[in-house]
Design an enzyme around this catalytic site. Structure first.
Site, PDB file in Angstrom:
ATOM      1  CB  CYS A  39     -18.656 -46.745  41.381  1.00 19.02           C
ATOM      2  SG  CYS A  39     -18.783 -48.527  41.087  1.00 19.02           S
ATOM      3  CG  LEU A  71     -26.789 -62.918  42.917  1.00 17.87           C
ATOM      4  CD1 LEU A  71     -25.642 -63.183  41.949  1.00 17.87           C
ATOM      5  CD2 LEU A  71     -27.297 -64.233  43.496  1.00 17.87           C
ATOM      6  CG  HIS A  72     -27.945 -56.628  44.312  1.00 21.56           C
ATOM      7  ND1 HIS A  72     -27.674 -56.654  45.656  1.00 21.56           N
ATOM      8  CD2 HIS A  72     -26.941 -55.920  43.734  1.00 21.56           C
ATOM      9  CE1 HIS A  72     -26.555 -55.970  45.881  1.00 21.56           C
ATOM     10  NE2 HIS A  72     -26.098 -55.530  44.747  1.00 21.56           N
ATOM     11  CG  ASN A  93     -28.414 -48.660  54.258  1.00 16.78           C
ATOM     12  OD1 ASN A  93     -29.101 -48.872  55.259  1.00 16.78           O
ATOM     13  ND2 ASN A  93     -27.293 -49.317  54.021  1.00 16.78           N
ATOM     14  CB  CYS A 138     -24.146 -50.807  52.312  1.00 14.07           C
ATOM     15  SG  CYS A 138     -23.168 -52.053  53.033  1.00 14.07           S
TER      16      CYS A 138
HETATM   17  N1  SAH Z   1     -18.708 -52.652  43.786  1.00  9.27           N
HETATM   18  C1  SAH Z   1     -18.574 -53.627  44.825  1.00  9.27           C
HETATM   19  C2  SAH Z   1     -18.106 -53.008  46.101  1.00  9.27           C
HETATM   20  C3  SAH Z   1     -19.067 -52.045  46.749  1.00  9.27           C
HETATM   21  S1  SAH Z   1     -19.681 -52.878  48.098  1.00  9.27           S
HETATM   22  C4  SAH Z   1     -19.879 -54.399  44.984  1.00  9.27           C
HETATM   23  O1  SAH Z   1     -20.859 -54.023  44.343  1.00  9.27           O
HETATM   24  O2  SAH Z   1     -19.898 -55.408  45.673  1.00  9.27           O
HETATM   25  C5  SAH Z   1     -21.036 -52.049  48.537  1.00  9.27           C
HETATM   26  C6  SAH Z   1     -22.129 -52.990  48.995  1.00  9.27           C
HETATM   27  O3  SAH Z   1     -23.218 -52.148  49.389  1.00  9.27           O
HETATM   28  C7  SAH Z   1     -22.654 -53.843  47.872  1.00  9.27           C
HETATM   29  O4  SAH Z   1     -23.060 -55.098  48.298  1.00  9.27           O
HETATM   30  C8  SAH Z   1     -23.824 -53.035  47.394  1.00  9.27           C
HETATM   31  O5  SAH Z   1     -24.733 -53.764  46.707  1.00  9.27           O
HETATM   32  C9  SAH Z   1     -24.358 -52.502  48.698  1.00  9.27           C
HETATM   33  N2  SAH Z   1     -25.199 -51.313  48.506  1.00  9.27           N
HETATM   34  C10 SAH Z   1     -25.083 -50.380  47.563  1.00  9.27           C
HETATM   35  N3  SAH Z   1     -26.048 -49.455  47.684  1.00  9.27           N
HETATM   36  C11 SAH Z   1     -26.795 -49.817  48.746  1.00  9.27           C
HETATM   37  C12 SAH Z   1     -27.926 -49.247  49.407  1.00  9.27           C
HETATM   38  N4  SAH Z   1     -28.471 -48.124  48.992  1.00  9.27           N
HETATM   39  N5  SAH Z   1     -28.408 -49.890  50.483  1.00  9.27           N
HETATM   40  C13 SAH Z   1     -27.839 -51.024  50.941  1.00  9.27           C
HETATM   41  N6  SAH Z   1     -26.766 -51.593  50.367  1.00  9.27           N
HETATM   42  C14 SAH Z   1     -26.257 -51.000  49.283  1.00  9.27           C
END
Ligand code: SAH
Length: 346
Positions: free
Chosen positions: A115, A217-218, A297, A341
């Site tokens: 990615c 968004l975060h 996570n 995720c």
């Molecule tokens: N690139 C796209 C698709 C990936 S979706 C996006 O960012 O939306 C993956 C989802 O998992 C996203 O909402 C991302 O923020 C979330 N994610 C990534 N790492 C994570 C983690 N360590 N713990 C929880 N959620 C996470």
């Protein structure tokens, strides 16, 4: 070199492909192939028993029904989630996750190998970006899982990669998912998740698929967000504006995803900032959005980030709820097999 695959090709493209091999098929035969592949889930041309034997042999000789090979699969002991690891023709790993929900079968699909966005909390971002998946590799993930677990009813573009940076192949795959002769998945059960690629959000809207959109968004604050998300230069305000525009035009709810990281973006100040931003962006219509809070996570390769405390998660959620924003704390699936995720790496 593998044979050319017919998976993910629309009717006209199939006709043209076969023609280029000197095979002239009747339109009803194309329909028979589509029915065999997508409804009966045959994995070999020889099983397309309604076609003449000679034609089956010719197809078997020149084409394949699986551009990805299934390498390994693991099932979660916690919740039955299954992580499938496919390999591309060149040997790259493509993870796909099957999530058995109460009355639906949902699949989380990858769109890229590695990615390019490089979010600091996500395992996919730790991997070198290698290439976009083709539309055929995208839909094959769904087809192969249907062969394993039966009809899939929900598709989340939330696996490895940033779907909107692979726009052409993504939209082609979506056409195949929606096609009644192919996967026939309902538009409201397809969700594209993006880090916030603003121009592509408007382009997706123009495609008029009316599928659902989720934005990761975060943070309400650009400075903070840029510490988490490395390669997305759009500002939170314009990202949200494009998402709300999408929701209104497509008559869907915009999902906001928000990974909660202890002490970083989970304070009351963060919640207040988010509410202020959302009120402005939705023009005081909170029903336009739904918020998914995702407790961080744990990712092995990431140091110094921790999931928020239970109490903070609850407080954050309640704060948003009090302002009328539909908010959920998302359950993590498959954490014991690195399928949740952010845990998808090679
Ligand atoms: N690139 C796209 C698709 C990936 S979706 C996006 O960012 O939306 C993956 C989802 O998992 C996203 O909402 C991302 O923020 C979330 N994610 C990534 N790492 C994570 C983690 N360590 N713990 C929880 N959620 C996470």
């Amino acid at each position: 070199m593998l044979n050319k695959t017919v998976i993910g090709l629309l009717q006209q493209e199939l006709l043209e492909l076969f023609n280029s091999y000197g095979l002239v098929l009747k339109p009803y035969q194309i329909k028979q192939i589509l029915h065999g592949v997508y409804q009966r889930k045959v994995d070999k041309f020889s099983k397309l028993t309604d076609l003449p034997l000679k034609l089956r042999y010719r197809l078997e000789e020149s084409f394949t029904l699986s551009p990805l090979k299934l390498a390994t699969q693991q099932t979660s002991q916690l919740d039955g989630t299954i992580r499938f690891n496919f390999v591309t023709e060149e040997g790259y790993f493509v993870p796909t996750v099957f999530i058995p929900k109460e009355n639906r079968k949902v699949i989380c699909v990858s769109t890229q190998v590695g990615c390019p966005i490089r979010c600091i909390f996500c395992n996919s971002g730790k991997e070198r970006f290698i290439r976009n998946l083709t539309s055929q590799e995208i839909v094959t993930q769904i087809l192969q899982l249907e062969r394993e677990v039966g009809k899939i009813n929900g598709v989340l573009f939330m696996g490895m990669g940033e779907p909107l940076l692979n726009f052409e192949n993504l939209t082609k795959a979506i056409k195949v998912l929606l096609n009644p002769d192919m996967f026939n998945i309902s538009k409201r059960h397809i969700t594209v998740s993006t880090i916030g690629m603003v121009p592509q959000i408007y382009r997706l809207c123009e495609e008029k698929f009316n599928i659902k959109l989720a934005i990761s968004l975060h943070s309400y604050n650009d400075e903070k967000r840029n510490k988490l998300v490395k390669n997305c230069s759009y500002r939170v305000k314009e990202i949200l504006e494009s998402g709300i525009f999408y929701a209104i035009k497509t008559n869907t709810k915009l999902t906001i995803e928000y990974v909660l990281i202890k002490g970083f973006n989970d304070t009351l100040e963060d919640a207040k900032g988010l509410v202020k931003l959302l009120k402005m962006a939705t023009n005081n219509k909170p029903k336009l959005v739904k918020i998914n809070l995702i407790p961080y996570n744990v990712v092995d390769k990431v140091k110094n980030l921790f999931p928020s405390e239970k109490e903070n998660i609850e407080n954050f959620k309640n704060f948003l709820l009090n302002y009328g924003f539909l908010t959920f704390v998302r359950k993590s699936y498959g954490t014991d097999i690195n399928a949740a995720c952010g845990q998808l790496g090679f």
